[in-house]
Design a protein around this motif. Structure first.
Motif, PDB file in Angstrom:
ATOM      1  N   UNK A  56       7.810  35.179 -44.605  1.00  0.00           N
ATOM      2  CA  UNK A  56       8.424  36.149 -43.693  1.00  0.00           C
ATOM      3  C   UNK A  56       9.759  35.627 -43.183  1.00  0.00           C
ATOM      4  N   UNK A  57       9.878  34.310 -43.017  1.00  0.00           N
ATOM      5  CA  UNK A  57      11.157  33.732 -42.620  1.00  0.00           C
ATOM      6  C   UNK A  57      12.199  33.965 -43.713  1.00  0.00           C
ATOM      7  N   UNK A  58      11.777  33.794 -44.959  1.00  0.00           N
ATOM      8  CA  UNK A  58      12.694  34.012 -46.084  1.00  0.00           C
ATOM      9  C   UNK A  58      13.075  35.485 -46.203  1.00  0.00           C
ATOM     10  N   UNK A  59      12.117  36.382 -45.945  1.00  0.00           N
ATOM     11  CA  UNK A  59      12.431  37.814 -45.951  1.00  0.00           C
ATOM     12  C   UNK A  59      13.443  38.156 -44.862  1.00  0.00           C
ATOM     13  N   UNK A  60      13.248  37.607 -43.679  1.00  0.00           N
ATOM     14  CA  UNK A  60      14.216  37.844 -42.605  1.00  0.00           C
ATOM     15  C   UNK A  60      15.590  37.316 -43.000  1.00  0.00           C
ATOM     16  N   UNK A  61      15.610  36.155 -43.632  1.00  0.00           N
ATOM     17  CA  UNK A  61      16.889  35.605 -44.087  1.00  0.00           C
ATOM     18  C   UNK A  61      17.577  36.522 -45.073  1.00  0.00           C
ATOM     19  N   UNK A  62      16.828  37.062 -46.018  1.00  0.00           N
ATOM     20  CA  UNK A  62      17.381  37.984 -47.008  1.00  0.00           C
ATOM     21  C   UNK A  62      17.895  39.256 -46.334  1.00  0.00           C
ATOM     22  N   UNK A  63      17.115  39.778 -45.424  1.00  0.00           N
ATOM     23  CA  UNK A  63      17.512  40.969 -44.667  1.00  0.00           C
ATOM     24  C   UNK A  63      18.809  40.720 -43.905  1.00  0.00           C
ATOM     25  N   UNK A  64      18.902  39.571 -43.252  1.00  0.00           N
ATOM     26  CA  UNK A  64      20.080  39.260 -42.439  1.00  0.00           C
ATOM     27  C   UNK A  64      21.314  39.066 -43.326  1.00  0.00           C
ATOM     28  N   UNK A  65      21.136  38.448 -44.487  1.00  0.00           N
ATOM     29  CA  UNK A  65      22.266  38.301 -45.421  1.00  0.00           C
ATOM     30  C   UNK A  65      22.777  39.669 -45.851  1.00  0.00           C
ATOM     31  N   UNK A  66      21.866  40.567 -46.156  1.00  0.00           N
ATOM     32  CA  UNK A  66      22.304  41.908 -46.575  1.00  0.00           C
ATOM     33  C   UNK A  66      23.015  42.633 -45.425  1.00  0.00           C
ATOM     34  N   UNK A  67      22.569  42.417 -44.198  1.00  0.00           N
ATOM     35  CA  UNK A  67      23.265  43.002 -43.041  1.00  0.00           C
ATOM     36  C   UNK A  67      24.683  42.450 -42.936  1.00  0.00           C
ATOM     37  N   UNK A  68      24.828  41.141 -43.097  1.00  0.00           N
ATOM     38  CA  UNK A  68      26.148  40.529 -43.038  1.00  0.00           C
ATOM     39  C   UNK A  68      27.073  41.051 -44.123  1.00  0.00           C
ATOM     40  N   UNK A  69      26.516  41.268 -45.302  1.00  0.00           N
ATOM     41  CA  UNK A  69      27.322  41.777 -46.413  1.00  0.00           C
ATOM     42  C   UNK A  69      27.812  43.191 -46.121  1.00  0.00           C
ATOM     43  N   UNK A  94      18.644  48.771 -46.243  1.00  0.00           N
ATOM     44  CA  UNK A  94      17.552  49.594 -45.711  1.00  0.00           C
ATOM     45  C   UNK A  94      16.238  49.257 -46.407  1.00  0.00           C
ATOM     46  N   UNK A  95      16.280  49.127 -47.733  1.00  0.00           N
ATOM     47  CA  UNK A  95      15.062  48.788 -48.476  1.00  0.00           C
ATOM     48  C   UNK A  95      14.505  47.433 -48.072  1.00  0.00           C
ATOM     49  N   UNK A  96      15.381  46.448 -47.976  1.00  0.00           N
ATOM     50  CA  UNK A  96      14.942  45.113 -47.560  1.00  0.00           C
ATOM     51  C   UNK A  96      14.406  45.150 -46.132  1.00  0.00           C
ATOM     52  N   UNK A  97      15.062  45.915 -45.270  1.00  0.00           N
ATOM     53  CA  UNK A  97      14.632  46.032 -43.867  1.00  0.00           C
ATOM     54  C   UNK A  97      13.242  46.629 -43.766  1.00  0.00           C
ATOM     55  N   UNK A  98      13.027  47.731 -44.473  1.00  0.00           N
ATOM     56  CA  UNK A  98      11.725  48.406 -44.426  1.00  0.00           C
ATOM     57  C   UNK A  98      10.641  47.492 -44.994  1.00  0.00           C
ATOM     58  N   UNK A  99      10.946  46.811 -46.109  1.00  0.00           N
ATOM     59  CA  UNK A  99       9.974  45.902 -46.717  1.00  0.00           C
ATOM     60  C   UNK A  99       9.639  44.755 -45.760  1.00  0.00           C
ATOM     61  N   UNK A 100      10.655  44.202 -45.120  1.00  0.00           N
ATOM     62  CA  UNK A 100      10.433  43.109 -44.168  1.00  0.00           C
ATOM     63  C   UNK A 100       9.585  43.583 -42.993  1.00  0.00           C
ATOM     64  N   UNK A 101       9.924  44.745 -42.451  1.00  0.00           N
ATOM     65  CA  UNK A 101       9.159  45.290 -41.325  1.00  0.00           C
ATOM     66  C   UNK A 101       7.710  45.543 -41.718  1.00  0.00           C
ATOM     67  N   UNK A 102       7.501  46.107 -42.916  1.00  0.00           N
ATOM     68  CA  UNK A 102       6.141  46.389 -43.375  1.00  0.00           C
ATOM     69  C   UNK A 102       5.368  45.089 -43.620  1.00  0.00           C
ATOM     70  N   UNK A 103       6.050  44.061 -44.097  1.00  0.00           N
ATOM     71  CA  UNK A 103       5.395  42.773 -44.346  1.00  0.00           C
ATOM     72  C   UNK A 103       5.030  42.069 -43.042  1.00  0.00           C
ATOM     73  N   UNK A 104       5.782  42.344 -42.005  1.00  0.00           N
ATOM     74  CA  UNK A 104       5.553  41.684 -40.726  1.00  0.00           C
ATOM     75  C   UNK A 104       4.314  42.217 -40.008  1.00  0.00           C
TER      76      UNK A 104
END
Length: 172
Positions: A56-69, A94-104
């Motif tokens: 989940x930490x790695x998913x958050x990292x991926x989500x945050x990188x995509x936000x920065x991009x 959005x896809x990464x965000x939804x997946x991260x939220x659902x995984x959490x």
């Protein structure tokens, strides 16, 4: 539909330097912060091999990188109307965000079940107290056994002892 059919986003700001500058500085600083957070998270996960739910930490990292991009793309669109790319990047985010939220969601009950540092500290103190008490009791037992052995070794009569099945266990 090429980017030539669109105008750069800077036109919406009427190319006012202070407004364009505000958006550039804000988006760049957000992107820098968004890129630094995942580096810290990835380092943390790498260092803590025993970390529960590292994924989940790695998913958050991926989500945050995509936000920065997406923020960097926003800066680029001030001069270059790549709105389709910006839209696809937002869709990916959005896809990464939804997946991260659902995984959490299913992890929350499991994470809440983990003992807190305060609970672990209390358990450790209790174990330390029990270990001290056990050592004290063992020392008392050792002294009592030594005393009993001393008494039996100095009694002139022959003494022996057996267990319940009449097996000899010892004598003086």
């Amino acid at each position: 539909m090429g980017s030539n059919s669109f105008i750069p986003h800077g036109h919406c700001y009427l190319w006012k330097p202070e407004l364009v500058g505000l958006h550039i500085i804000s988006d760049v600083l957000i992107a820098l912060a968004y890129y630094s957070i995942p580096i810290t998270l990835f380092y943390f996960v790498h260092q803590r091999k025993d970390l529960p739910y590292a994924g989940i930490f790695l998913l958050f990292g991926t989500f945050i990188i995509s936000c920065g991009t997406t923020h960097l793309i926003e800066v680029w669109t001030l001069w270059h109307p790549i709105y389709w790319i910006a839209g696809f990047m937002k869709a990916l985010t959005a896809g990464i965000s939804v997946y991260t939220a659902a995984s959490l969601v299913p992890l929350i009950p499991k994470a809440l079940a983990l003992p807190s540092p305060a609970q672990l500290e209390i358990a450790n103190r209790k174990l330390e107290t029990e270990m001290i008490e056990r050592r004290h009791i063992e020392e008392q037992l050792r002294k009592s056994q030594q005393m009993l052995q001393l008494v039996m070794d100095n009694i002139p009569q022959f003494i022996f002892w057996k267990d319940r099945t009449s097996v000899y266990l010892g004598c003086n």
